[in-house]
Design a protein around this motif. Structure first.
Motif, PDB file in Angstrom:
ATOM      1  N   ASP A 107     -18.207 -78.286  33.207  1.00  0.00           N
ATOM      2  CA  ASP A 107     -16.890 -78.933  33.209  1.00  0.00           C
ATOM      3  C   ASP A 107     -15.926 -78.237  32.266  1.00  0.00           C
ATOM      4  OD1 ASP A 107     -17.373 -81.128  35.056  1.00  0.00           O
ATOM      5  OD2 ASP A 107     -18.729 -81.906  33.522  1.00  0.00           O
ATOM      6  N   GLU A 158      -9.108 -85.559  27.511  1.00  0.00           N
ATOM      7  CA  GLU A 158      -7.684 -85.244  27.573  1.00  0.00           C
ATOM      8  C   GLU A 158      -7.390 -83.756  27.409  1.00  0.00           C
ATOM      9  OE1 GLU A 158      -5.428 -87.675  24.919  1.00  0.00           O
ATOM     10  OE2 GLU A 158      -6.411 -89.541  25.543  1.00  0.00           O
ATOM     11  N   ASP A 159      -8.073 -83.112  26.456  1.00  0.00           N
ATOM     12  CA  ASP A 159      -7.775 -81.700  26.186  1.00  0.00           C
ATOM     13  C   ASP A 159      -8.522 -80.752  27.109  1.00  0.00           C
ATOM     14  OD1 ASP A 159      -6.226 -82.696  24.182  1.00  0.00           O
ATOM     15  OD2 ASP A 159      -7.590 -82.169  22.549  1.00  0.00           O
ATOM     16  N   ARG A 160      -9.728 -81.145  27.517  1.00  0.00           N
ATOM     17  CA  ARG A 160     -10.545 -80.233  28.320  1.00  0.00           C
ATOM     18  C   ARG A 160     -10.782 -80.726  29.752  1.00  0.00           C
ATOM     19  NH1 ARG A 160     -14.978 -77.139  24.599  1.00  0.00           N
ATOM     20  NH2 ARG A 160     -13.604 -76.649  22.852  1.00  0.00           N
ATOM     21  N   ASN A 161     -10.221 -81.878  30.070  1.00  0.00           N
ATOM     22  CA  ASN A 161     -10.264 -82.410  31.446  1.00  0.00           C
ATOM     23  C   ASN A 161     -11.681 -82.650  31.966  1.00  0.00           C
ATOM     24  OD1 ASN A 161      -7.382 -82.300  31.772  1.00  0.00           O
ATOM     25  ND2 ASN A 161      -7.572 -80.086  32.029  1.00  0.00           N
ATOM     26  N   TRP A 162     -12.578 -83.063  31.075  1.00  0.00           N
ATOM     27  CA  TRP A 162     -13.928 -83.426  31.518  1.00  0.00           C
ATOM     28  C   TRP A 162     -13.901 -84.813  32.141  1.00  0.00           C
ATOM     29  CZ3 TRP A 162     -18.790 -82.151  28.221  1.00  0.00           C
ATOM     30  CH2 TRP A 162     -18.817 -80.781  27.923  1.00  0.00           C
TER      31      TRP A 162
END
Length: 270
Positions: free
Chosen positions: A111, A187-191
């Motif tokens: 992810d 939010e930051d890494r879109n997991w």
């Protein structure tokens, strides 16, 4: 480079200070002299006017993972390892970085765009490249997990590494508490939230696996092999063992020296 080149009139940064209106004389591929440029002096055969610019040694970046962004410039798109390394090399040189330790993450986090196979591919490219302009080296970032440790061990056997660090990104055991850990990855890494929950559980289980036994001995859980590494180099200063306890007598010993020569090798727990 052959002959003599003078870089004149720049702000020359040296280990002891800054020389305003300085001069750097380069003979062949060596710096022959650093002093103040003389208005009456005759310039060398090749002269570079650095007026208004800073002249300084190349920056050494020990931990930069920007090659990941060059490898995957946008979501769902990736380029081959050679293209990524070439782009990273040029971008670093434009920013004054002449020696780059590419921090390649050895972890299974699809992810996040990180897989062991991708890491091995990039590591192999860094090891065999002969086309870049800067000095590109391999910093293997090993996540605290058996599969990661085995992958790094394989790279050490095949190529050697220049720098090794052991990573453990667990909630409450580093940068983030539980809430910040989840926010960062969602939010930051879109997991996906489910993947974050799985990662939290897995990484916490590694915390349990690395706890010393009641007698002060080493962990005995299935995750223990990754924690028992003892990695040594020819220099006693570059020796690291144990995470977080000392390595047991059964731990294997690996040399990190690169087959191709005299580049220094270091080991650092992170």
């Amino acid at each position: 480079m052959t002959g003599i080149t003078e870089v004149r009139n720049g702000r020359v940064v040296t280990p002891s200070g800054v020389v305003e209106g300085g001069r750097v004389v380069v003979s062949g591929d060596r710096i022959a002299r650093v002093d103040r440029a003389s208005a009456n002096g005759s310039p060398g055969p090749t002269t570079v006017d650095a007026d208004g610019r800073v002249v300084m040694p190349g920056i050494i970046d020990l931990h930069g993972d920007d090659i990941e962004h060059h490898r995957s410039p946008r979501a769902g798109a990736s380029v081959d390892a050679r293209t990524a390394l070439t782009a990273a090399d040029r971008a670093n040189l434009l920013n004054g970085v002449t020696t780059k330790f590419h921090a390649v993450a050895f972890e299974e986090s699809p992810d996040d765009g990180r897989t062991l196979r991708t890491a091995e591919t990039i590591a192999a490219e860094i090891r065999r490249e002969e086309y870049t302009l800067g000095d590109n080296r391999l910093h293997a970032r090993c996540e605290l997990a058996d599969a990661s440790a085995e992958a790094v061990e394989g790279v050490v056997d095949r190529f050697g590494v220049d720098l090794l660090s052991v990573m453990h990104h667990a909630p409450g055991d580093g940068q983030y508490d539980d809430e910040e850990f989840e926010r960062h990855y969602v939010e930051d890494r879109n997991w996906p939230a489910a993947s974050v929950d799985d990662a939290m559980e897995t990484r916490r289980s590694l915390d349990d696996a690395t706890e010393p036994t009641a007698s002060g001995g080493s962990p005995t859980s299935p995750a223990a092999p990754a924690c028992r590494w003892r990695l040594t180099t020819t220099s006693p200063r570059a020796t690291w063992s144990g995470w977080p306890t000392t390595a047991p007598t059964s731990a294997s010993t690996r040399s990190l020296a690169r087959p191709r020569g005299a580049r220094p090798t270091s080991v650092s727990p992170s």
